[in-house]
Design a protein around this motif. Structure first.
Motif: not given
Length: 333
Positions: A219, A223, A254-255, A260-261, A289
């Motif tokens: 993450l 970021f 984006q996060l 992604l999560l 990432g």
């Protein structure tokens, strides 16, 4: 003095495979509840179909092909089915879900020897296979709430990442980031509800099922990389927005959007396919990432998490080979 020689492991605790699997399943329940709220009956049908298919496929392979006692009770097949469902749209036909389950369990898991031997994350392998084989069905995203009580006959729309890729920075101003936190956005079942996914993350950390190294490194890398990229972009007609604010919003989006999560917390942390050491985990997370942002920005797909994790899965043996823990009794740095 009697000396007993035995193979590893030499340190034991009460954390079993079953406990790990079911704890991850528990951690995913908030996100499942969010998907049910926004996507309704379709989310339920896809999830149940995926879980049931994965369990049946693993049972049949173990019992009739491998001639061994089925181990579906340990929860690994259930978890694979749940994670596969979380990577699918809520209007996907059941027969395609079943194919994904066969690939995930039969090819990505059991062909390598079963749990503990697979090189790639089974759920992601199934998802990528379906994305390549059925691109039309896999990229039709039901609109949240609007299509709640319909299954295949739903109103669909583009995902946030797709719009960003097509329309660029002009789309940023129209994004309500609050919707990303609560899950009011189009996408796969597990791509919605950042808060729900983070609640599950906190639970897994509390139960010591996973460590922070992989999720945080993924993450943070996404970021920072996204922030730097945004600083070099043209903001078009958004002269009233300071560059730092635009870059921050872009990186935050984006996060919170896409998978992604879900990928960082629940799939990249898979014990079997991730590195063993803390340093190796951080290197692995940074690699995921970077690849995610590269694919999102310059690749053919608006989302790159699945591909990034699978690519780094292939590098895990190499990372384990070069990044090893200090030998017991070796005090030299």
């Amino acid at each position: 003095m009697e000396l007993t020689v035995s193979p590893a492991p030499h340190i034991h605790d009460n954390l079993t495979v079953s406990k790990c699997m079911y704890n991850v399943i528990i951690a995913l329940l908030p996100a499942f509840a969010v998907s049910l709220y926004f996507f309704g009956i379709g989310a339920l049908i896809v999830t149940l179909s995926s879980i049931l298919s994965c369990v049946i496929v693993e049972y049949l392979i173990q019992k009739y092909l491998l001639k061994e006692k089925p181990s579906i009770g340990n929860g690994s097949a259930i978890l694979t089915g749940l994670l596969l469902a979380f990577n699918l749209p809520s209007n996907l036909p059941i027969w395609i879900v079943v194919i994904g389950s066969i690939v995930a369990i039969g090819i990505a898991k059991m062909s390598f020897g079963g749990l503990g031997n697979n090189l790639f994350n089974p759920a992601l392998a199934g998802r990528v296979f379906l994305l390549i084989s059925f691109p039309t069905q896999m990229t039709q995203w039901p609109r949240p709430i609007v299509s709640r009580w319909n299954y295949t006959d739903t109103e669909t729309g583009a995902t946030l990442l797709s719009k960003l890729k097509e329309e660029g920075s002009q789309w940023i101003e129209q994004i309500d980031i609050a919707n990303l936190w609560i899950g009011n956005q189009g996408g796969s079942l597990g791509e919605v509800g950042a808060i729900a996914l983070l609640i599950g993350f906190a639970y897994l950390l509390y139960r010591k099922i996973i460590s922070w190294h992989i999720p945080v490194s993924i993450l943070l890398t996404v970021f920072l990389f996204s922030f730097v990229l945004a600083c070099g972009q043209e903001t078009g007609n958004m002269q009233n927005i300071p560059m730092w604010q635009y870059a921050f919003d872009f990186a935050l989006i984006q996060l919170l959007s896409g998978g992604l999560l879900l990928g960082a917390i629940y799939m990249a942390t898979d014990y079997v396919t991730s590195p063993m050491t803390s340093k190796g985990m951080i290197i692995y997370g940074i690699g995921i990432g970077i690849l995610t942002v590269v694919i999102r920005q310059w690749g053919g797909y608006p989302e790159g998490v699945s591909f990034a994790i699978l690519i780094m899965n292939a590098f895990t043996p190499l990372i384990n080979n070069y990044i090893k823990p200090k030998r017991f009794g070796n005090h030299r740095s």
